[in-house]
Design a protein around this motif. Sequence first.
Motif, short mmCIF file in Angstrom:
data_model
loop_
_atom_site.label_atom_id
_atom_site.label_comp_id
_atom_site.label_asym_id
_atom_site.label_seq_id
_atom_site.Cartn_x
_atom_site.Cartn_y
_atom_site.Cartn_z
N ARG A 128 11.13 1.74 28.62
CA ARG A 128 10.82 2.31 27.31
C ARG A 128 11.42 1.46 26.19
O ARG A 128 10.79 1.25 25.14
N ALA A 129 12.62 0.93 26.43
CA ALA A 129 13.24 0.07 25.42
C ALA A 129 12.41 -1.19 25.22
O ALA A 129 12.24 -1.67 24.08
N ILE A 130 11.87 -1.73 26.31
CA ILE A 130 11.01 -2.91 26.21
C ILE A 130 9.75 -2.57 25.42
O ILE A 130 9.32 -3.34 24.53
N VAL A 131 9.15 -1.42 25.72
CA VAL A 131 7.94 -1.00 25.02
C VAL A 131 8.21 -0.86 23.52
O VAL A 131 7.41 -1.30 22.68
N ASN A 132 9.35 -0.28 23.17
CA ASN A 132 9.69 -0.09 21.75
C ASN A 132 9.88 -1.44 21.05
O ASN A 132 9.46 -1.63 19.90
N GLN A 133 10.52 -2.39 21.74
CA GLN A 133 10.70 -3.72 21.14
C GLN A 133 9.37 -4.44 20.96
O GLN A 133 9.16 -5.14 19.97
N LEU A 134 8.47 -4.27 21.92
CA LEU A 134 7.16 -4.89 21.79
C LEU A 134 6.37 -4.26 20.65
O LEU A 134 5.66 -4.96 19.90
N ASP A 135 6.49 -2.95 20.51
CA ASP A 135 5.83 -2.28 19.39
C ASP A 135 6.35 -2.81 18.05
O ASP A 135 5.59 -2.95 17.08
N ALA A 136 7.66 -3.09 18.01
CA ALA A 136 8.27 -3.57 16.77
C ALA A 136 8.08 -5.07 16.57
O ALA A 136 8.45 -5.61 15.51
N GLY A 137 7.52 -5.76 17.57
CA GLY A 137 7.30 -7.18 17.46
C GLY A 137 8.56 -8.01 17.55
O GLY A 137 8.61 -9.13 17.03
N THR A 138 9.59 -7.50 18.21
CA THR A 138 10.87 -8.21 18.29
C THR A 138 11.13 -8.80 19.67
O THR A 138 12.24 -9.22 19.96
N LEU A 139 10.11 -8.83 20.54
CA LEU A 139 10.30 -9.33 21.90
C LEU A 139 9.18 -10.32 22.22
O LEU A 139 8.00 -9.98 22.14
N ASP A 140 9.56 -11.55 22.60
CA ASP A 140 8.58 -12.55 22.97
C ASP A 140 8.34 -12.48 24.48
O ASP A 140 9.14 -11.91 25.22
N PRO A 141 7.23 -13.05 24.99
CA PRO A 141 6.89 -12.95 26.42
C PRO A 141 7.96 -13.50 27.35
O PRO A 141 8.18 -12.93 28.43
N ASP A 142 8.62 -14.60 26.97
CA ASP A 142 9.65 -15.16 27.85
C ASP A 142 10.82 -14.20 28.01
O ASP A 142 11.33 -14.00 29.12
N THR A 143 11.25 -13.61 26.90
CA THR A 143 12.35 -12.64 26.98
C THR A 143 11.90 -11.39 27.71
O THR A 143 12.68 -10.78 28.46
N LEU A 144 10.67 -10.98 27.50
CA LEU A 144 10.12 -9.84 28.22
C LEU A 144 10.20 -10.06 29.73
O LEU A 144 10.59 -9.16 30.48
N SER A 145 9.85 -11.27 30.18
CA SER A 145 9.92 -11.58 31.60
C SER A 145 11.35 -11.45 32.12
O SER A 145 11.59 -10.90 33.21
N LEU A 146 12.32 -11.94 31.36
CA LEU A 146 13.71 -11.84 31.76
C LEU A 146 14.16 -10.38 31.84
O LEU A 146 14.90 -10.00 32.76
N GLU A 147 13.73 -9.56 30.89
CA GLU A 147 14.12 -8.15 30.88
C GLU A 147 13.53 -7.40 32.08
O GLU A 147 14.21 -6.59 32.71
N LEU A 148 12.27 -7.67 32.40
CA LEU A 148 11.66 -7.02 33.56
C LEU A 148 12.35 -7.46 34.85
O LEU A 148 12.54 -6.66 35.78
N ASN A 149 12.72 -8.73 34.92
CA ASN A 149 13.43 -9.23 36.09
C ASN A 149 14.78 -8.54 36.24
O ASN A 149 15.22 -8.22 37.35
N GLN A 150 15.46 -8.28 35.12
CA GLN A 150 16.74 -7.58 35.17
C GLN A 150 16.57 -6.16 35.70
O GLN A 150 17.40 -5.68 36.48
N ILE A 151 15.50 -5.48 35.30
CA ILE A 151 15.24 -4.13 35.81
C ILE A 151 15.10 -4.17 37.33
O ILE A 151 15.68 -3.34 38.05
N LEU A 152 14.33 -5.13 37.82
CA LEU A 152 14.10 -5.23 39.26
C LEU A 152 15.40 -5.53 40.00
O LEU A 152 15.73 -4.88 41.01
N LEU A 153 16.18 -6.49 39.51
CA LEU A 153 17.39 -6.89 40.23
C LEU A 153 18.46 -5.80 40.16
O LEU A 153 19.23 -5.64 41.12
#
Length: 598
Positions: free
Chosen positions: A194-219
């Motif tokens: 949800r935090a990732i979704v909110n950042q994307l809505d606000a335009g404060t998250l680029d795809p590379d950082t998004l990938s890192l954040e999703l990887n952190q959730i998995l790990l």
Amino acid sequence: MNRVERRPSRYKPYLWAIGTDLETLPVDELVGQRYRVVAPYIWLDTQPDQRPSAPDTFPAEAVPYLRAHPHRLHVPGLYGVLERTGAPPILLLDNAPIHPQAGALLPELEAGLFSASPLRQANWLWQLWELWRTLGELGLARSLLISSNLRVDGWRLRLLELVPDGEPPALADLVELWRSLLSPLHLAVSEPLRAIVNQLDAGTLDPDTLSLELNQILLRQAATVSTRIALAGATAKGPTQPRNEDACWPQGIQPEAASLQVAIVCDGVGGHDGGEIAGQLAVQSLQIQLQALLAEAQNELRVLPPQIIIQQLEAVIRVVNELINFQNDNRGRVGRQRMGTTLVMAVVIPQRVQTEQGWERVNEVYLAHVGDSRAYWITPDYCHPLTVDDDIAGREVIACRQSWPVAQERSDAGALTQALGTRSGEHLTPHIQRFVFDETGILLLCSDGLSDNYRIEDAWANYIGLIIKDIVTLDSAVASWIELANQKNGHDNTAVVLMQHKLLTPASVQGDQGLPAGVGADSGTVPPTGAKLYGESQPQEEFVAAPAASAPPRGVPRWILAVSGSILLVGLLGWWWLASRSPDVPESPNAPPAAPAP
């Protein structure tokens, strides 16, 4: 030697049919005197030993399934095309998410999320993101935005159909899908998503950082589950071969405390001088380089993103390729004289993840392959092939010239389109995937001496339960697989390595999502053929390289630069060493001993 191979006649695949007015067909009706309707859009091929019909020119709707052939782990393939008078043709898809025994569609992603563990939920979300980027390059990302199109088969995400983009969808469209999936997610997964979704809505998250954040959730979720990994392997000359051109690591049982948790299978390219040398050289060189890489990775406190590790593993493989290629060039070998080898390799990369309980270890598995040696993930419920062969049949499918069943019948279907060492590195495209396994199972790596004639697909259920329950030891299981290869195939050398991945911490939810036993046995596995390198007697076509990976994120750890330097040094020393010695087989005192010739 190339062989035209088909599945056993007893095998009758369930197919997904795409076309207009198909929902009105009654159950049990026979279409084209061959395909029996078992449910809306689900047909059974009653004559699998006969080639499915395919037109000389494929309709536009069929092309996406041909181009996506390398991604069969997640997407269906084109089985055949039925022409109709006055109506669009019917596409028949194999490798669709249909239960191989029950003939019913596998569950949708949203339904599967309700009963999945947090780790499996995070795993599916990561696969969804990976497929978004992969299918986006093929103009098929819109396939992921249709909820009924997303199906789950144990740990893996699968697609029912492929939908061309037309107008390429935006990342905001994927965000809306994630938003719709939040409610069934565990809090440990839904809150960071949800935090990732909110950042994307606000335009404060680029795809590379998004990938890192999703990887952190998995790990972080993987860190909640303790695992134990065991390894065993062996090779055999086979009953009819004069020498053993297969090589593997480990030979025998590897101690669980070993620092190098790596499984390697190499198959010297048949019909070439020095195949045995090439396989052993590849195994030895890989061990030397991976020892250095893993030693540094274990001391790294930061989580290394998959992109960085994949780049390093690709660099390691390219060094091996150049070592063999240099020896070929140095000795003036041309054409059939040039030695080479296939490769399938699984590398366990330990990561340290910060959790509320402190630092926890997570084992990622990186799978690399070149050629037609294969990897399978096997549990008591299913057998998932993880690799797709680099051969002429696959090349023809990707080029949209032939369907897969038709391409398999070519006399050169199994000739390899790439192998290690036969050409310079600019012609090499290693395939590397990252897995975080969320269940107990066996990763089986083998040469085509075992995989030929669908021996694994036919026999896996007889072996896996005994291994999982520790009734049969891992080295005994390796010996059983080799004996099966010798008895049922017997025409080639065989190499088998088993990596047992056992979950020690009980998962909070059933691992099989409540699916019937046997779910997931893939109905469209690539058929094996001999390891003859394509281009020996005819002009060699240029292999199309995959798009280059994007630039790594800032702040690359210093150890990566050091390892890159050491890899280059190893390569240079290897070239000098090979050029200055007369024997073909290197005997470095620092290299692990090669597998003894039988």
